[in-house]
Write a protein that holds these residues in place. Structure first.
Motif, short mmCIF file in Angstrom:
data_model
loop_
_atom_site.label_atom_id
_atom_site.label_comp_id
_atom_site.label_asym_id
_atom_site.label_seq_id
_atom_site.Cartn_x
_atom_site.Cartn_y
_atom_site.Cartn_z
N LYS A 130 0.84 -1.20 0.00
CA LYS A 130 0.00 0.00 0.00
C LYS A 130 0.88 1.26 0.00
CE LYS A 130 -3.78 2.53 0.95
NZ LYS A 130 -3.18 3.83 1.23
N PRO A 136 -4.59 -0.99 -2.78
CA PRO A 136 -5.53 -1.12 -1.66
C PRO A 136 -5.20 -2.33 -0.79
CG PRO A 136 -6.71 -0.62 -3.69
CD PRO A 136 -5.28 -0.88 -4.08
N HIS A 367 -13.73 -1.86 7.26
CA HIS A 367 -13.61 -1.17 5.97
C HIS A 367 -12.14 -0.94 5.60
CE1 HIS A 367 -17.92 -0.62 6.15
NE2 HIS A 367 -17.80 -0.03 7.33
N GLU A 370 -6.70 1.77 7.63
CA GLU A 370 -5.28 1.43 7.72
C GLU A 370 -4.80 1.32 9.17
OE1 GLU A 370 -2.77 3.78 5.18
OE2 GLU A 370 -4.28 3.87 3.62
#
Length: 434
Positions: A130, A136, A367, A370
């Motif tokens: 990433k 992603p 979701h 990070e």
């Protein structure tokens, strides 16, 4: 006939006899297993604790890091001794002394530990992809399935070439952090003072907890199992007492030197955090470091996109290399406890698929945020903390068995010290969990 541990590599590396060759020739012949084990002491979990310790408390926790590696050296030496003297790995040794239900329970517990180890590699690799390429996280996680091809490619080279590849990777990672630390111009006197115990570590609650986390997360079950098998990769005369003693001596030198390398890498990370990010708030994640290294508001004129890129590249390397050791350790546990042997590529795919299921479920729930995603590394440390006592207590007990270890049995004072260290590590892990 007793089954060999990791049959593909067992006794595959010829070493000089005790009566020939110079010291350095022998040392080079025995060097290598320590590098594979040292990778386990440089996983993303260690990265987080070292960087966080530096950003919060400067160089004060260097003494804690140093102490944890000393304890690791003691435990790895017991693992080496078990493998060299008995020609069995720890899983085989434990399985031969417990009943079938206990074997199954221990196998399941250690399988969870192997998956937790694999999880840190998956998360570290996905985060690195990433940061480097903007991929992603969900795609980075799925892409880690392909690292089975990397493992298979390495394993086709033979254990000796794998050892060289891993050693080269450690040197690359160490060089990257050495360059970054040198650019930061840390105070050498302050670094030296960090290796001196400070009473504030015990009186500051948050600092104490982070210290406990560093010690508790340093020693992991898979490294103990792995070393007891890798020590058998050298082809020595197990019936010659002098050869066995020499094998123990050089295997321990190999272990100590590579653990010192692991200490240096982790110390560089802590110094990097203490030099560039001290007084700039806690480093909550690896991405904080990545973005911080190129942010002039945080690191001033030392801000450099190249340095942040090298940091992520080093993270990617350690994530990929750790795949090799977790695969080998998983094979040791499965064969030793329940006598099931799978080709390494099948074992790799099985471990990776089972690891990815909870990662993807949790990832979609959060979701793929990070900061929260990196917290999976912390949860992995919880699983490893629970499994660790079931690895270390049997290790000390078995290496203290005179009937098995003969003249290489632990001396009474060694057994007492080792039990105290295991009790300390177990207590620290429990305290951190609480």
């Amino acid at each position: 006939m007793k089954k060999k541990s990791l049959d593909e590599i067992n006794g595959s590396v010829k070493v000089p006899t005790v009566y020939e060759s110079a010291f350095w020739q022998k040392f080079l012949a025995y060097s290598g297993p320590g590098a594979l084990v040292a990778v386990g002491y440089m996983d993303p979990g260690n990265w987080l604790t070292s960087l966080s310790g530096g950003s919060r408390y400067g160089y004060q926790l260097l003494v804690v890091l140093f102490s944890s590696i000393l304890i690791a050296m003691v435990m790895q030496s017991l693992s080496i001794k078990l493998g060299v003297v008995t020609r069995t790995d720890l899983a085989q040794a434990i399985a031969g002394r417990v009943n079938r239900p206990t074997r199954i329970v221990l196998w399941l517990l250690n399988e969870l530990a192997m998956m937790a180890t694999d999880l840190t590699g998956v998360v570290g690799t996905a985060v690195a992809l990433k940061l480097l390429f903007g991929l992603p996280l969900v795609f980075g996680v799925l892409l880690t399935i392909a690292d089975v091809l990397v493992v298979l490619l390495f394993l086709r080279f033979g254990i000796r070439r794998i050892e060289f590849i891993v050693l080269f990777a450690i040197l690359v990672v160490g060089t990257i952090f050495a360059v970054e630390v040198c650019r930061a111009h840390p105070a050498v006197a302050a670094i030296a003072a960090g290796f001196v115990p400070h009473s504030v570590i015990l009186t500051n609650h948050r600092e104490l907890l982070l210290s406990l986390g560093i010690i508790g997360a340093t020693i992991m079950p898979h490294n103990i199992y792995l070393h007891s098998a890798l020590a058998q990769s050298r082809r020595y005369d197990e019936h010659d007492p002098k050869q066995v003693t020499e094998t123990l001596r050089f295997a321990n030198w190999d272990s100590v030197i590579h653990l010192v390398a692991a200490l240096i890498v982790n110390a560089l990370l802590l110094v990097l955090g203490g030099t560039l990010f001290f007084h700039h708030g806690d480093l909550a994640s690896l991405q904080d470091v990545f973005y911080g290294l190129k942010n002039p508001a945080i690191v001033g004129k030392l801000a450099s996109p190249l340095m942040s890129w090298l940091f992520a590249f080093a993270l990617l390397i350690t994530g990929l290399i750790s795949s090799i050791t977790s695969t080998l350790a998983g094979q040791i546990v499965m064969e030793g406890y329940i006598n099931i042997r799978l080709p390494l590529w099948k074992r790799r795919l099985l471990t990776r698929f089972v690891t990815l299921i909870p990662i993807l479920i949790i990832g979609f729930i959060i979701h793929f945020d990070e900061a929260q995603f990196e917290q999976l590394i912390i949860y992995a440390q919880v699983v490893l903390s629970i499994a660790l006592p079931f690895t270390l207590f049997p290790l000390v007990a078995i290496t203290g068995n005179r009937g098995l270890m003969k003249e290489h049995v632990n001396r009474p004072w060694q057994t007492v010290v080792c039990y105290l260290l295991v009790a300390l590590i177990t207590g620290l892990n429990l305290l951190v969990l609480v």
